[in-house]
Each structure stands twice: as C-alpha cells, then as structure tokens.
Enzyme design. Structure first.
Site, PDB file in Angstrom:
ATOM      1  N   TYR A 142     -10.441  -5.020   3.984  1.00  0.00           N
ATOM      2  CA  TYR A 142      -9.555  -4.498   5.014  1.00  0.00           C
ATOM      3  C   TYR A 142     -10.350  -4.480   6.323  1.00  0.00           C
ATOM      4  CZ  TYR A 142      -5.922  -1.344   6.938  1.00  0.00           C
ATOM      5  OH  TYR A 142      -4.911  -0.785   7.676  1.00  0.00           O
TER       6      TYR A 142
ATOM      7  N   GLU B 268       0.849  -1.184   0.000  1.00  0.00           N
ATOM      8  CA  GLU B 268       0.000   0.000   0.000  1.00  0.00           C
ATOM      9  C   GLU B 268       0.889   1.240   0.000  1.00  0.00           C
ATOM     10  OE1 GLU B 268      -2.618   0.103   3.311  1.00  0.00           O
ATOM     11  OE2 GLU B 268      -3.394  -1.924   2.988  1.00  0.00           O
TER      12      GLU B 268
ATOM     13  N   ASP C  18      -5.239   8.393  10.190  1.00  0.00           N
ATOM     14  CA  ASP C  18      -3.809   8.202  10.417  1.00  0.00           C
ATOM     15  C   ASP C  18      -3.390   8.594  11.822  1.00  0.00           C
ATOM     16  OD1 ASP C  18      -3.785   7.506   7.785  1.00  0.00           O
ATOM     17  OD2 ASP C  18      -2.818   9.336   7.064  1.00  0.00           O
TER      18      ASP C  18
END
Length: 263
Positions: free
Chosen positions: A168, A44, A55
C-alpha cells in the site's frame, strides 16, 4: 500466490474501501456485494476505532455512525461471515493494532483464516514491531499489507520485506480524504519500492477520480479508493447501490485506458 495477488494478474486492480456497519450492518453486507459485482478487485473493510490516526473526516464520520450501530470487532467478523455467503471477492481488513490486541492475536487471525479474509492492514503497526503479529498472520495464511509513505526513505526495504499480498503506497502526507492534486512524485516512489519487492503496488490516500486513476496506473499496479466510496454511502444512506455501481464502472473503465501500460 494469494487471492490478493491474483486480483492484480494481467490487469490494473481497483481496490475499494468501506467502513463496517455504515450505514448499518445489513447494508454494509449488501454494499460489499454491490462493489464486488460491479468489478471491484479487492475490498478493504475498515474496522472502526476510537482514535483512528490515519483516517480523515469522511471516514471518521462513518466510524461514528458505525459505533452508533453497535460495531465491534466481533460484529465485523459476523458481517464478513454473511459476506462470504454472497461473494468470494478478496477481502482485506483495515484495523488498528489495539483492536487486534484486545481481541487476541491468535483468535483474531484464526477468525481471518476461517472467513477467508485474505489480508490485514494495521496502519499503526511500525515495521519494528511487526514480528509481534507476523507469526499469527502467517499461520492463518493472511497477508500483512505494509504501508509505504513518501517519508519512508531508506526504511522501504525493511518495510516491504516478505510481502506476499500487495504494498500500500500512501500517496500523500496526512490523513485519508479525496485530493484534487497529488503532489508526491509517485513514479519515483513506486520505482523505489519495486527495487525491493516483486509484490504488486497499489496507491491510495487522496485518489478519487478516473483521471487520477489513469495517471497512477501508468506506474503502479492498482489504485485504492476509500473516502470517495464512503462519501457516496454517507450521502445516499441505504440507497447507494446505483451510485456505487456507476462509480466503480467509471474507475474500472479508466484502468483500461489505452495509455496505461499493461504489466
């Protein structure tokens, strides 16, 4: 079957993550090649964004370094073009929707097709809005990788519908970053997802140690590591190759542990 799906064939997949242009443009290219040569099955590449809601601190700091290096969506595609001269490893972009929108949906996914970018993860794209980009991704033969969180509940069926790359599975609430303990009942979570899709399921967020990889891979089809890899690059700068190779080797060894049931 996409190249991403093939990466899970007859093995548990190790998926690694880097931030584009960290520590700089040239070394980003080298480090993707290093990870691929060390055995990373899917890589990725994070496209830095000014407001990265998913994040954690390690990846946010990498994004700031990348901005200082002049990163942009166009620059990321230039980087991938150079990577594709060196490796055919399956590549997935992790990109926030505003970057895709600003670049232009058709232009963005056409570039993905031209550069053999196999999938895209858009963490701030809810399933209810996915149709906005799905047609462009399909036209480009680029998988939209869905994220399933511990709180997805009865929305899982809708989230994973039509998945042709991998799912995911987000291991923990909150943002990315290494965690000593993952408290989510991943066995139940993965089992719930498998009710609605035959696509491989990879678990990320917080995963960083070989021991975690062994436990997760008993149920899931792969593990995703981001912050631990980005942290190595932060610490080693332009001399991270050796540490990256060692890290990937240890994680790949863990995923061959005899306790792990083969698919």
């Amino acid at each position: 079957m996409t190249n991403i799906s093939n990466a899970f064939k007859n093995k548990k997949a190790f998926i690694g993550f880097v931030v584009a242009c960290d520590p700089n443009f040239e070394k980003s290219i080298d480090y993707v090649k290093t990870l691929a040569d060390a055995g990373t099955d899917v890589i990725e590449i994070g496209v830095p964004f000014s407001d990265p809601i998913a994040d954690g601190p390690v990846i946010q700091e990498a994004g700031l370094r990348a901005f200082k290096n002049g990163v942009s969506t166009k620059r990321v595609f230039e980087m991938v073009a150079k990577i594709r001269e060196k490796t055919t490893v399956p590549l997935v972009l992790l990109v926030y929707l505003n970057n895709v929108f600003k670049y232009g949906y058709d232009k963005f996914f056409s570039a993905c097709q031209q550069l053999n970018i196999n999938g895209v993860i858009i963490p701030d794209l809810p399933v209810e809005e996915r149709s906005e980009v799905a047609a462009f991704a399909k036209k480009a033969d680029c998988s939209l990788i869905p994220l399933v969180a511990p709180t997805s509940g009865n929305r899982i069926k809708k989230i994973v519908a039509g998945t042709d790359g991998f799912v995911y599975a987000v291991s923990s609430l909150g943002v990315t970053g290494a965690r000593d303990r993952i408290t989510t009942d991943l066995d139940t979570m993965v089992s719930n997802i498998k009710q609605f899709t035959d696509a491989p399921i990879a678990v990320g967020f917080g995963v960083h140690s070989p021991e975690q990889a062994v436990e997760i891979a008993k149920t899931a089809d792969g593990v995703i590591v981001g912050s631990a890899i980005v942290k190595i690059i932060a610490q080693e700068g332009t001399h991270a190759e050796g540490k990256l190779i060692d890290y990937v080797s240890n994680m790949k060894k863990a995923l061959k542990h005899p306790e792990i049931n083969r698919i």
